[in-house]
Design a protein around this motif. Structure first.
Motif, PDB file in Angstrom:
ATOM      1  N   MET A   1       0.824  -1.171   0.000  1.00  0.00           N
ATOM      2  CA  MET A   1       0.000   0.000   0.000  1.00  0.00           C
ATOM      3  C   MET A   1       0.882   1.254   0.000  1.00  0.00           C
ATOM      4  N   ALA A   2       0.680   2.106  -0.941  1.00  0.00           N
ATOM      5  CA  ALA A   2       1.469   3.333  -1.013  1.00  0.00           C
ATOM      6  C   ALA A   2       0.790   4.424  -0.187  1.00  0.00           C
ATOM      7  N   ARG A   3       1.591   5.162   0.535  1.00  0.00           N
ATOM      8  CA  ARG A   3       1.078   6.277   1.320  1.00  0.00           C
ATOM      9  C   ARG A   3       1.539   7.576   0.701  1.00  0.00           C
ATOM     10  N   GLU A   4       0.674   8.568   0.783  1.00  0.00           N
ATOM     11  CA  GLU A   4       1.067   9.885   0.316  1.00  0.00           C
ATOM     12  C   GLU A   4       1.648  10.648   1.495  1.00  0.00           C
ATOM     13  N   PHE A   5       2.736  11.335   1.256  1.00  0.00           N
ATOM     14  CA  PHE A   5       3.412  12.081   2.310  1.00  0.00           C
ATOM     15  C   PHE A   5       3.052  13.561   2.206  1.00  0.00           C
ATOM     16  N   ASP A   6       1.793  13.854   2.485  1.00  0.00           N
ATOM     17  CA  ASP A   6       1.343  15.245   2.431  1.00  0.00           C
ATOM     18  C   ASP A   6       1.216  15.863   3.822  1.00  0.00           C
ATOM     19  N   GLY A   7       1.681  15.149   4.829  1.00  0.00           N
ATOM     20  CA  GLY A   7       1.629  15.679   6.176  1.00  0.00           C
ATOM     21  C   GLY A   7       0.366  15.309   6.923  1.00  0.00           C
ATOM     22  N   SER A   8      -0.550  14.617   6.292  1.00  0.00           N
ATOM     23  CA  SER A   8      -1.804  14.264   6.947  1.00  0.00           C
ATOM     24  C   SER A   8      -1.754  12.895   7.614  1.00  0.00           C
ATOM     25  N   HIS A   9      -0.621  12.214   7.498  1.00  0.00           N
ATOM     26  CA  HIS A   9      -0.473  10.878   8.080  1.00  0.00           C
ATOM     27  C   HIS A   9      -0.479  10.960   9.598  1.00  0.00           C
ATOM     28  N   GLN A  10      -1.327  10.204  10.233  1.00  0.00           N
ATOM     29  CA  GLN A  10      -1.389  10.126  11.690  1.00  0.00           C
ATOM     30  C   GLN A  10      -0.626   8.884  12.124  1.00  0.00           C
ATOM     31  N   PRO A  11       0.368   9.044  12.990  1.00  0.00           N
ATOM     32  CA  PRO A  11       1.134   7.868  13.415  1.00  0.00           C
ATOM     33  C   PRO A  11       0.268   6.921  14.252  1.00  0.00           C
ATOM     34  N   THR A  12       0.546   5.658  14.117  1.00  0.00           N
ATOM     35  CA  THR A  12      -0.184   4.669  14.911  1.00  0.00           C
ATOM     36  C   THR A  12       0.296   4.747  16.345  1.00  0.00           C
ATOM     37  N   ALA A  13      -0.441   4.110  17.242  1.00  0.00           N
ATOM     38  CA  ALA A  13      -0.070   4.121  18.655  1.00  0.00           C
ATOM     39  C   ALA A  13       1.315   3.506  18.845  1.00  0.00           C
ATOM     40  N   LYS A  14       1.596   2.466  18.098  1.00  0.00           N
ATOM     41  CA  LYS A  14       2.894   1.798  18.225  1.00  0.00           C
ATOM     42  C   LYS A  14       4.025   2.722  17.794  1.00  0.00           C
ATOM     43  N   SER A  15       3.862   3.394  16.657  1.00  0.00           N
ATOM     44  CA  SER A  15       4.927   4.281  16.189  1.00  0.00           C
ATOM     45  C   SER A  15       5.043   5.516  17.077  1.00  0.00           C
ATOM     46  N   ARG A  16       3.924   5.981  17.625  1.00  0.00           N
ATOM     47  CA  ARG A  16       3.966   7.127  18.538  1.00  0.00           C
ATOM     48  C   ARG A  16       4.716   6.760  19.822  1.00  0.00           C
ATOM     49  N   LYS A  17       4.472   5.559  20.338  1.00  0.00           N
ATOM     50  CA  LYS A  17       5.189   5.105  21.528  1.00  0.00           C
ATOM     51  C   LYS A  17       6.677   4.955  21.242  1.00  0.00           C
ATOM     52  N   GLN A  18       7.013   4.469  20.060  1.00  0.00           N
ATOM     53  CA  GLN A  18       8.420   4.333  19.681  1.00  0.00           C
ATOM     54  C   GLN A  18       9.080   5.699  19.590  1.00  0.00           C
ATOM     55  N   GLN A  19       8.374   6.689  19.026  1.00  0.00           N
ATOM     56  CA  GLN A  19       8.918   8.041  18.944  1.00  0.00           C
ATOM     57  C   GLN A  19       9.147   8.624  20.337  1.00  0.00           C
ATOM     58  N   GLU A  20       8.200   8.405  21.239  1.00  0.00           N
ATOM     59  CA  GLU A  20       8.346   8.890  22.608  1.00  0.00           C
ATOM     60  C   GLU A  20       9.532   8.212  23.301  1.00  0.00           C
ATOM     61  N   LYS A  21       9.685   6.921  23.068  1.00  0.00           N
ATOM     62  CA  LYS A  21      10.809   6.176  23.640  1.00  0.00           C
ATOM     63  C   LYS A  21      12.134   6.704  23.096  1.00  0.00           C
ATOM     64  N   ASP A  22      12.184   6.960  21.791  1.00  0.00           N
ATOM     65  CA  ASP A  22      13.395   7.505  21.173  1.00  0.00           C
ATOM     66  C   ASP A  22      13.712   8.894  21.720  1.00  0.00           C
ATOM     67  N   GLN A  23      12.669   9.692  21.930  1.00  0.00           N
ATOM     68  CA  GLN A  23      12.874  11.037  22.453  1.00  0.00           C
ATOM     69  C   GLN A  23      13.435  10.979  23.870  1.00  0.00           C
ATOM     70  N   ARG A  24      12.881  10.104  24.719  1.00  0.00           N
ATOM     71  CA  ARG A  24      13.398   9.948  26.082  1.00  0.00           C
ATOM     72  C   ARG A  24      14.842   9.468  26.054  1.00  0.00           C
ATOM     73  N   ARG A  25      15.159   8.550  25.156  1.00  0.00           N
ATOM     74  CA  ARG A  25      16.513   8.028  25.036  1.00  0.00           C
ATOM     75  C   ARG A  25      17.485   9.141  24.644  1.00  0.00           C
ATOM     76  N   MET A  26      17.085  10.008  23.717  1.00  0.00           N
ATOM     77  CA  MET A  26      17.951  11.100  23.291  1.00  0.00           C
ATOM     78  C   MET A  26      18.128  12.132  24.409  1.00  0.00           C
ATOM     79  N   GLU A  27      17.076  12.412  25.166  1.00  0.00           N
ATOM     80  CA  GLU A  27      17.193  13.331  26.296  1.00  0.00           C
ATOM     81  C   GLU A  27      18.162  12.774  27.335  1.00  0.00           C
ATOM     82  N   PHE A  28      18.062  11.484  27.594  1.00  0.00           N
ATOM     83  CA  PHE A  28      18.958  10.834  28.543  1.00  0.00           C
ATOM     84  C   PHE A  28      20.398  10.894  28.039  1.00  0.00           C
TER      85      PHE A  28
END
Length: 72
Positions: A1-28
């Motif tokens: 499935m191709a996705r359009e990258f127009d900025g309207s993509h909403q991240p899934t809960a899993k990817s949002r949690k991964q982003q939050e985890k990555d952000q905490r890791r970078m802050e640490f």
């Protein structure tokens, strides 16, 4: 499935949690690097007795990104 990258993509809960985890890791990681830089600076100035009055708080204030931006 191709996705359009127009900025309207909403991240899934899993990817949002991964982003939050990555952000905490970078802050640490930044906190560890900052601590290491402060220790190195304090070790460097230990050879100069006239600088013994410099405290850790003054070193951390001098090294904060906010102060670095204001100095420009």
């Amino acid at each position: 499935m191709a996705r359009e990258f127009d900025g309207s993509h909403q991240p899934t809960a899993k990817s949002r949690k991964q982003q939050e985890k990555d952000q905490r890791r970078m802050e640490f990681r930044r906190a560890i690097e900052s601590y290491s830089e402060q220790r190195q600076l304090l070790q460097d100035i230990a050879d100069y007795p006239e600088l013994h009055a410099v405290s850790v708080w003054q070193v951390s204030a001098a090294m904060s990104p906010r102060n670095a931006q204001q100095a420009r």
